[in-house]
Design an enzyme around this catalytic site. Sequence first.
Site, PDB file in Angstrom:
ATOM      1  N   HIS A  65      40.571  -6.012  55.087  1.00 27.35           N
ATOM      2  CA  HIS A  65      39.567  -5.562  54.113  1.00 27.35           C
ATOM      3  C   HIS A  65      38.198  -6.188  54.371  1.00 27.35           C
ATOM      4  O   HIS A  65      37.230  -5.822  53.705  1.00 27.35           O
ATOM      5  CB  HIS A  65      39.998  -5.899  52.684  1.00 27.35           C
ATOM      6  N   CYS A  66      38.116  -7.109  55.310  1.00 25.08           N
ATOM      7  CA  CYS A  66      36.851  -7.790  55.575  1.00 25.08           C
ATOM      8  C   CYS A  66      36.118  -7.116  56.728  1.00 25.08           C
ATOM      9  O   CYS A  66      36.703  -6.854  57.779  1.00 25.08           O
ATOM     10  CB  CYS A  66      37.092  -9.265  55.901  1.00 25.08           C
TER      11      CYS A  66
END
Length: 372
Positions: A163-164
Amino acid sequence: MSKKEDLEGKKSSHQTELYAEVPATCLPIVYSPEYNITFMGLEKLHPFDAGKWGKVIRFLKEEQFITDEIIVLAREASEADLLVVHTARYLNRLKNAILEGSREWSLVVATITEIPPVLFLPNFLVQRKVLKPLRTQTGGTIMAGKLAMDRGWAINVGGGFHHCSSDKGGGFCAYADITLAIKFLFERVEGVARATIIDLDAHQGNGHERDFLEDRRVYIMDVYNRHIYPGDGYAKRAIKRKVELDWGTEDIEYLQKVELHSEGALNEVRPDIIIYNAGTDILDGDPLGGLAISPQGIIKRDEIIFRAARRRGIPILMVTSGGYQKKTARIIADSILNLHKQGLIGEEVVDGAGPSHVSLMMSKSVSSGGKF
């Protein structure tokens, strides 16, 4: 990117400790006790099992598959390593807390980790107890990328922070380890020009998707529950093979789709490396994943992906990503043991293996029924 630009990028790469030589006696399994997050019990406020990585290693030791001597010890990614992908502004936001009076408030990290009380803790503690373990796991993924090219396969027992992206974290993901591993390979390893990400975590991998949105060298296959976080429509534009699942999807449908689409993806574009995000939050009962896959289904899923890589002679890097139940550590360990039992990973090391040697090494191993 032209060949000239690619070569210039390789020449200008910064000094890093993450690509140091690894003894041939080590298996390409990367781990450090620093992976595990213990922080005055605050880690228990998030459903993520913040000690699952150490439990995986303990189970593998109990089964006598590994010992401390043959594990590759992960190193922490340095700021220079992280700057290969991350913006200085983003890293500074993690580093510099908001000053209010005489007290520091770790707002950004509290938001990323989804543990609100972190907001009220001194940033130096957050750095040591939360971010350093995540930086070490990130270093482990980068190391495992190089190992996969050298040995044909590698597993980082942590990582998978999908998700980064370069300038934004979220969903317990503070560093873009998948993007970093690929960028390091593009910059530093001759013969690596294309990568395929197979993301089988229950959640959409919007971080690496945003990072590679305009990069034709990276092919992304993502299989996820369409109804849950993050629902990032912009990032979905980067997905070349998108498989959206409904609540409660079970083994038969899931495994059929995984096999069909992984074969299709690898037939469509042959990469120089596969990055396999093997999240276990697809497990039935997971509080965030919303799917209904059995432990045996997860083990079979991993076997399908490794077998597809083996059959084609493509190096594969596996990261463990999400998984929010206490029993997921046992399942990850059992899956690794099954990969070994099936002859898809093993102890044999070919000296000098690399991008030009991996296909030959793998094809010999398959034809002889041996391990590699």
